[in-house]
Design a protein around this motif. Sequence first.
Motif: not given
Length: 752
Positions: A278-285
Amino acid sequence: MKLALTTSLLALALAQATQAAEVPSTANIVADDTDWGAGLITVTASRLGTLDIGGSVTVLDAQALDRFSYGDVNRILRQVPGVFLQEEDGFGLRPNIGIRGSGTDRSARVAIMEDGVLISPAPYAAPAAYYFPRLARIQGVEVAKGPAAIKYGPSTVGGAINFFSTPLPDGPAGEISGRVDLLAGNYGSQRALGSVGGWAGLGGGLEVGGLIEGLYEHSDGFKTIDAGGETGFKISDMVAKLGLRSTDGAHALTFKYQRYTERSDETYLGLTLADFRTSPNRRYNASAADVMNVSHETFQLTHDWKISDRVRVTTIAYRNDTARSWYKLNDIRNTANTGWTSIAGVLENPAAAPIQFAELVGAEGFTGRAGSLRVRDNNRIYQSTGAQTALSAGFDTGSIAHTLEVSARYHEDSEDRFQQDDRFQMVNGRLVLTTPGAPGSQDNRRGDAKAWAFYVQDTIEAGPLTLVPGLRYETIDLTQTRWALGDAVRATPTAINTSKVDVWIPGLAATLRLADDVRLIAGAHRGFASPAPGSTVAAETSWNYEAGVRFGTEAWRAEVIGFFNDYSNLVGTCTASSGGDCNIGDQFAGGAVEVKGIEATASTVLGNVATQGFEVPVSLVYTYTDARFQTAFASSYAPWGTVAIGDRLPYIPEHQIAVNAGLQLDRLRFDTTLNYVSKARATAGQGGITGLDLIDDRILVDLSAGFDLRPGVSLFGTVSNVFNVAYNASFSPDGARPGAPRMAMGGVKLRF
């Protein structure tokens, strides 16, 4: 300081460019046939010299590196057959490089050098390359495989990569030369690189020279933390050289000092496969606190003595100091609150661990358990020091010509771990410290290595036949010392483990010249990788073979080589980057492994700028690899797991292709490269590859262009991953990780 250095270099470059009628090209600053100041430590520093060398050697000179001006070493090494790359951060900060089936994790199975000196922080005691030379300031790369690799060591299982820094200019006394690159691009990327140097006469047959070079790189990063935060990096890299040479060319003495600092907001925390799609460049908090700080210094003194036209001695004394602290999320509290569970396990099946997954994501309005997130300060100090010398002597026995090389190296290195764990709670998308750890309370140990290495090789030329027998001997003393956790004084060790390794590493290469432009080649050598201090696993060993044919003139080159690496004992080392529930530093025996494949390259230049007004350089690089376990076993080493005979090794794609083409006009140049990598496995196995085991195949296209405004002043632009292909580059260590998206940089280059 950085601004002042850049401004001064730019002003000097503009002044020189304005005054000069003709400006030397980059190739004149670092010529194709130069030895880059490394003397006999190099196998060969000439592209044409690789035609007759024993073993597989690829040379990328300054012109090749300048075409795209990559900052990421992974991108340029795509041009070398037999090299495997496990991408991690998209910037090449900590490359994972393997050669001919060797493990890729932290490039630990490859001898990494700069200017002929082992450059990994502790190449014997802890060879993981947590410091790596920045490609932006490198002027040449030599990749040696096959029998050519045993010249270096200690690791000879795959090969060796030698990076060459900007040398002192080779011009006459009184001439100053240098360069300035000022580039900027998307994601806040910036690069300022400048160098200036020259020689002056001292009288009495002596000349003194100097060079100063500065590099500054910055990026805001292409990933986005849900609640905001830094994901980029900032690097400063300075090199200073001072030289003394005799005007008769007999002696050259060079002192090199380098200082490197890095801050990178990098993490090991990846994504679930669903979130990646869905969002490959995301990082979790939960990754918001993760940051790496590195400082590195090199001191190197090199003496090159040309005793006669056929006798030469090169001696290098060196010291490298590296300190790194990678503060990053390590693991998470289990559901019963009785221990810790791996992040990778949570991301593989988030439905089975909903509390832990919620704490990793850290959504707005969510409050997690107190102290459930453990962040580790991976605080380590490395030191590497030694001296090496090499003698080359040419002589004849009748009609047979010999070039005998003899070398010796004494080396010491160490890795000191003084690490702690801090515990955090996720509160409304933010990490809140609940329990700080005491320094040294997680790991308090030191690994040391002392090694003597000797090497002898004779290049025997008898008519059309060239034989190159060689023999390397390594004797290594390893010590691991542990202290009580939290003991900062370290007065009394709790455990001391010692071991000794003695190994002979023979090799033989043969070249048969069937015609001026046709050569048959063959070779065999023993592969070896040193065990870690305190390890109870036998050293990694193999027998490696290659054979093929080379065609080549100054106008074109082609080569096809088949290789077969027969491992008697493949070794895996548990690192934080390899992932899994294992103790960092533990080693695992993988038994027998066979790696076979084909490497093919071809290149030529169509046209001629001087006579036809254009040139079209084209080239092809292809690698086929089949790497399989020959032993069945069960292992807690995450990349292997339960292995059956015939399982493929992880992170080794079957096919790799690089196709390159360019157009050179009088003042304008275009270059493009297309790179294809077939899918690979994340863990050992066989059959179809799907889901959590699939490392994506991809086709990536890069473009670059340059326009000469006047001699020595050029506009330059480059775009990598032109079509913005999104792909999963790795599942190690924790979750899916993206390759770099489309990145563009442009600016001005000056040469004088």
